[in-house]
Design an enzyme around this catalytic site. Structure first.
Site, short mmCIF file in Angstrom:
data_model
loop_
_atom_site.label_atom_id
_atom_site.label_comp_id
_atom_site.label_asym_id
_atom_site.label_seq_id
_atom_site.Cartn_x
_atom_site.Cartn_y
_atom_site.Cartn_z
N LYS A 1 15.45 39.24 22.88
CA LYS A 1 15.66 38.19 23.89
C LYS A 1 14.31 37.76 24.45
O LYS A 1 14.03 36.58 24.58
CB LYS A 1 16.53 38.69 25.06
CG LYS A 1 18.02 38.78 24.85
CD LYS A 1 18.75 37.49 24.78
CE LYS A 1 18.83 36.94 23.41
NZ LYS A 1 19.68 37.51 22.44
N LYS B 1 20.04 27.72 15.99
CA LYS B 1 21.17 28.49 16.49
C LYS B 1 21.92 29.17 15.36
O LYS B 1 22.32 30.32 15.46
CB LYS B 1 22.12 27.56 17.26
CG LYS B 1 23.36 28.24 17.82
CD LYS B 1 23.00 29.20 18.93
CE LYS B 1 24.19 29.93 19.49
NZ LYS B 1 23.76 31.13 20.25
N ASN C 1 22.62 19.09 5.02
CA ASN C 1 22.26 20.36 5.66
C ASN C 1 22.45 21.43 4.60
O ASN C 1 23.52 21.51 3.99
CB ASN C 1 23.19 20.61 6.86
CG ASN C 1 23.02 22.00 7.45
OD1 ASN C 1 22.00 22.66 7.21
ND2 ASN C 1 24.00 22.44 8.21
N HIS D 1 4.27 58.40 16.98
CA HIS D 1 3.94 58.32 15.56
C HIS D 1 3.15 57.07 15.22
O HIS D 1 3.12 56.66 14.07
CB HIS D 1 5.22 58.43 14.73
CG HIS D 1 5.92 59.74 14.94
ND1 HIS D 1 5.50 60.91 14.37
CD2 HIS D 1 6.97 60.06 15.73
CE1 HIS D 1 6.28 61.90 14.77
NE2 HIS D 1 7.17 61.41 15.61
N GLU E 1 17.83 44.66 21.52
CA GLU E 1 18.31 43.36 21.98
C GLU E 1 17.41 42.82 23.10
O GLU E 1 17.08 41.63 23.14
CB GLU E 1 19.77 43.46 22.44
CG GLU E 1 20.37 42.18 22.98
CD GLU E 1 20.40 41.02 21.99
OE1 GLU E 1 20.04 41.20 20.82
OE2 GLU E 1 20.76 39.91 22.42
N TRP F 1 15.74 20.45 10.34
CA TRP F 1 14.95 21.67 10.51
C TRP F 1 14.28 21.89 9.17
O TRP F 1 14.94 22.22 8.18
CB TRP F 1 15.87 22.82 10.88
CG TRP F 1 15.19 24.04 11.40
CD1 TRP F 1 14.88 24.34 12.69
CD2 TRP F 1 14.75 25.18 10.62
NE1 TRP F 1 14.27 25.58 12.77
CE2 TRP F 1 14.19 26.11 11.52
CE3 TRP F 1 14.78 25.49 9.27
CZ2 TRP F 1 13.66 27.33 11.10
CZ3 TRP F 1 14.25 26.72 8.85
CH2 TRP F 1 13.69 27.61 9.78
N GLU G 1 12.00 35.89 21.75
CA GLU G 1 12.43 34.60 21.18
C GLU G 1 12.33 33.46 22.18
O GLU G 1 12.13 32.32 21.79
CB GLU G 1 13.81 34.68 20.53
CG GLU G 1 14.98 34.80 21.47
CD GLU G 1 16.33 34.83 20.73
OE1 GLU G 1 16.49 34.16 19.71
OE2 GLU G 1 17.24 35.53 21.22
N ARG H 1 20.97 23.45 17.63
CA ARG H 1 20.88 24.06 16.30
C ARG H 1 19.43 24.21 15.85
O ARG H 1 19.15 24.95 14.91
CB ARG H 1 21.65 23.22 15.29
CG ARG H 1 23.12 23.14 15.59
CD ARG H 1 23.84 22.18 14.67
NE ARG H 1 23.83 22.63 13.29
CZ ARG H 1 24.68 23.51 12.78
NH1 ARG H 1 25.61 24.02 13.54
NH2 ARG H 1 24.61 23.88 11.52
#
Ligand code: M6R
Length: 622
Positions: free
Chosen positions: A499, A617, A112, A518, A495, A76, A502, A27
Site C-alpha cells: 500500500k 487497476k 484492450n 540475514h 500488504e 496503457w 504503490e 484502470r
C-alpha cells in the site's frame, strides 16, 4: 489496463464516450482517443497523450466531434511508447500521419489486450501492401480484419471471426466499418468487455461504471465471441459466425457506489466502506446461524475429501492468500501452499489428488491469475474463485465461485476488496475446519461470533484516523520504510508495504522479522522507519526484540498492536492500537492503520492517490 467504450444511438456520441472514459480512468492509462462518425461520413479520429482532459480540450468537451456512433479508448502502453501515434483508435488505411483526423479507412478500431503473434501478422500484411504508422499490435489487428474483409468479400462478423482464429493473445476489440454506419462490431478473448442495451441505443465498455449512467441492462460477452451492435439491438456470434444468445443481466448496485460521495478520493471512501463490505460479504455466507458455502457449491463432503489447498493470486490478493494460509493451516490442519499466479502458471508443481486451488482476485480478470486457474484445471485440481466482479472471466471459468460483496472498487490501491477477501477466506477456513471435525461446535460458535464483530471493530479503528494523519506528516520525507512481522503479522506487513509504495512512491519492503539479520538489517540507518506488526501473542516478544535491534542501529519505530499491550510503548516511538479479536482474524483490523498511513502519506506528498503512476487497476496483460 486500457479502457474501451462505445456508443451508438440518437445522441451525440463524443460526450458520452468522454464521460465513459472518465469512469474508466482508474484502470490506468497514458493516452486516449475517440473515433466518431456521422451517418455515412468517414470516422473522425482524435487522440491525445496524458490525462483525459487533454482529449476533452482537443474536442471542445466532445462538441467538435459530430456523430451518433463512436468508440473511445484509454491506452496503457504495451507495444510502443505513449504517443499520439500509438494511441487508439487505429485505422486500416495506409495513412502517413498518426492515424488521426478524417482518415480514409474502411475499418477503425480500439483494443484492450495483447496480440502475441503481431510481428508475424505484420510481416504478412506488409507483403500484402499494408503500411504501418504506429508500433502497436492493435494497428496490426485492425489491418488484419480489413485484409480478411476485403480478400474474402465477407461481412464484418466473418472478418472478425477469421481474425480471431488467426491471432494469439488477448483482446477486447471494438471496430467500426465504413460500409456499416451506426454499427459497432466487437470480439472478445480474455479481456473484459460488457455490452449494454437501452431502447434506442447500445453501449459497450470494459467495465460497468462506464455505462451505468445510461443503462443497467448488460450482457457479459463470452470468450471467443463476437457481437454486432446497433441502436437498440445486439446480436452475438460464436467463432463459426453462428448467432448465439446470451442472458441479459440487470446491474443492481447503485451508480453512487462508483462515485466519490463527498470524499476527496475514492481510496478514502473505499477505506470507509470496509465495515459494510466486510459485513455484506460475511452475511452472504451465513444462513441459519451457520456458515453456508452452498452458494459456492462447496459441500461438506467435498471439503472432507480435500488433501491439499493451493492459493494463487497476484498483489494484494496474494497477500490475502498469505494471511489465509496461516489461518487454514492452524484451524483446518491441512497443507496449504500460496503461490504468485505469475510463477505458478509456469511451474510444474505436482498436483496431489484432491487438491483445491483457490484463485483470489478482485477484478476476476487478472491475466496471470486467469492463466493459473486454467493450469490448475488442466492438472485436474478442483478450483474455487474468490472474486469481487460478478460475471468476470475467472468467476465464470472456476468450478466454484465465492463472491465478495465489496461493490465496485475504483482506486487502484485495493482496500475494501482486500478486506472482503480476508473475511471470506476466514469464514471459509472456519467452515472447513468444522466440516472436517478439526474444531468443536463450541469453537465454531466462538469463531463465528468473533467474525461477526469484525465490521464494528473496523469502524472503531477508522475513528482513530487523525493520529495516523498526524504521524504521516512526520514520515512524509522518508526514503525507505521497512515493515516487519512474524506469522500472520508478516502477511499484514506485506500488504502494508505494498500500500505504502504503490501510492506514496516511497521505497518500502516487508520482511519476516526473523529474516532481518540475514541481510536487510544492513540497510537500517539513522531515522529509517521500521513498522512492526505485533498482534500475535506468541510471537510478540520476538518481533519486539527485532525492532529493538533496529532501534539500536538508529531506526525510528512504529508498532501496531492490540489494545492492552501497552508495554510496547517502552520500546517503540509511536504505537497504534487496534481492538482485540481472535488472533486468527486480526489481519482485518491491523491492516486498516496501514492503509490510512499509506493514504495520508500519498496525500501529503501531493500525489495522485487513486491513479498512481504506471499502475492499472486490472492487470489484463502478462
Ligand atoms: O484484480 P486482482 O485482485 O486480481 O488484482 C491483483 C493485483 O493486481 C492487485 O491486488 C494490486 O496489487 C493492487 N494494486 C494492490 O493495491
Amino acid at each position: 489496463m486500457c479502457g474501451i467504450v462505445g456508443y451508438t444511438g440518437n445522441h451525440q456520441a463524443a460526450p458520452i464516450l468522454l464521460d465513459g472514459l472518465s469512469r474508466l480512468e482508474y484502470r490506468g492509462y497514458d493516452s486516449a482517443g475517440l473515433a466518431v462518425r456521422n451517418g455515412e461520413a468517414l470516422a473522425e479520429v482524435v487522440k491525445a497523450t496524458g490525462k483525459l482532459y487533454h482529449l476533452a480540450d482537443k474536442t471542445d468537451q466532445g462538441r467538435s466531434l459530430i456523430g451518433t456512433c463512436g468508440i473511445g479508448h484509454t491506452r496503457w502502453a504495451t507495444h510502443g511508447d505513449p504517443s499520439v501515434t500509438n494511441a487508439h483508435p487505429h485505422v486500416s488505411g495506409n495513412c502517413s500521419g498518426s492515424g488521426s483526423g478524417s482518415v480514409e479507412s474502411d475499418v477503425v478500431g480500439v483494443h484492450n489486450g495483447i496480440i502475441e503473434n503481431f510481428a508475424e501478422l505484420k510481416e504478412k500484411l506488409l507483403r500484402h501492401g499494408y503500411r504501418f504508422y504506429s508500433d502497436t499490435d492493435t494497428e496490426v489487428a485492425v489491418k488484419l480484419v480489413d485484409y480478411y474483409y476485403k480478400k474474402y468479400r465477407i461481412g464484418p462478423i466473418d472478418a472478425l471471426t477469421r481474425t480471431m482464429v488467426r491471432v494469439r493473445g488477448s483482446y477486447a476489440l471494438a471496430l467500426m466499418f465504413k460500409d456499416y454506419p451506426g454499427e459497432i462490431f466487437v470480439a472478445r478473448k480474455d479481456s473484459p468487455l460488457i455490452i449494454g442495451t437501452a431502447e434506442d441505443a447500445a453501449y459497450l465498455a470494459s467495465d460497468v461504471p462506464a455505462i451505468l449512467k445510461y443503462t443497467r441492462h448488460v450482457y457479459y460477452i463470452d470468450n471467443l465471441q463476437a457481437a454486432r451492435i446497433a441502436p437498440g439491438s445486439v446480436k452475438f456470434y460464436d467463432l463459426n459466425g453462428d448467432e448465439v444468445s446470451l442472458p441479459l443481466t440487470e446491474i443492481t448496485w447503485d451508480a453512487a457506489a462508483a462515485e466519490k460521495g463527498g470524499y476527496e478520493h475514492f481510496m478514502l471512501k473505499e477505506i470507509h466502506e470496509q465495515p459494510t463490505a466486510v459485513r455484506d460479504t460475511l452475511n452472504s455466507l451465513l444462513k441459519d446461524g451457520q456458515i453456508d458455502l452452498s452458494a459456492a457449491g462447496l459441500t461438506d463432503e467435498t471439503i472432507r475429501s480435500l488433501t491439499q489447498i493451493d492459493i494463487v493470486a497476484c498483489g494484494s490478493a496474494w497477500h490475502v492468500g498469505m494471511a489465509a494460509q496461516y489461518v487454514l493451516e492452524d484451524l483446518v490442519k491441512i497443507p496449504v501452499r500460496v503461490e504468485l499466479a505469475s510463477e505458478f502458471r509456469y511451474r510444474s508443481i505436482p498436483m496431489a489428488e484432491n487438491t483445491l486451488v483457490i484463485v483470489i482476485s478482485q477484478s476476476g480478470e487478472t491475466a496471470d491469475s486467469l492463466a493459473a486457474l486454467r493450469v490448475a484445471k488442466e492438472r485436474g485440481a478442483l478450483t474455487l474463485a474468490v472474486v469481487n466482479v460478478v460475471g468476470s472471466t475467472i468467476a465464470r471459468e472456476a468450478d466454484h465461485v465465492l463472491y465478495t460483496l465489496a461493490g465496485p472498487e475504483i482506486a487502484v490501491a485495493t482496500t475494501k476488496a482486500y478486506s472482503a477477501q480476508l473475511i471470506a477466506m476466514d469464514a471459509l477456513a472456519v467452515q472447513m475446519a468444522f466440516a472436517r471435525g478439526a474444531i468443536s461446535p463450541e469453537q465454531y460458535g466462538h469463531f463465528q461470533e468473533e467474525l461477526s464483530l469484525i465490521p464494528d471493530k473496523i469502524r472503531r479503528v477508522l475513528e482513530d484516523k487523525e493520529r495516523l494523519q498526524w504521524f504521516s506528516s512526520k514520515i512524509v520525507n522518508s526514503h525507505d520504510i521497512f515493515f516487519i512481522g512474524r506469522g500472520l503479522d508478516y502477511a499484514i506487513s506485506l500488504e502494508g508495504s505494498l500500500k505504502m509504495k504503490e501510492i506514496s512512491y516511497i521505497h518500502s519492503e516487508a520482511y519476516a522479522a526473523g529474516e532481518l539479520k540475514h541481510g536487510t538489517i544492513s540497510l537500517i540507518e539513522n531515522n529509517t522507519l521500521v513498522i512492526g506488526v505485533l498482534t500475535q501473542s506468541q510471537l510478540f516478544e520476538k518481533t519486539v526484540s527485532n525492532m529493538v535491534e533496529c532501534r539500536s542501529r538508529g531506526a525510528y519505530l512504529m508498532g501496531i498492536t492490540t489494545n492492552g499491550n501497552f508495554a510496547v510503548e517502552d520500546s517503540v516511538n509511536f504505537t497504534v492500537y487496534v481492538p482485540r479479536t481472535d488472533e486468527h482474524f486480526i489481519s482485518s483490523l491491523a491492516v486498516i492503520p496501514l492503509q490510512l498511513l499509506a493514504y495520508y502519506t500519498s496525500v501529503n506528498r501531493g500525489l495522485d492517490v487513486d491513479k498512481p503512476r504506471n499502475l492499472a487497476k486490472s492487470v489484463t496483460v502478462e
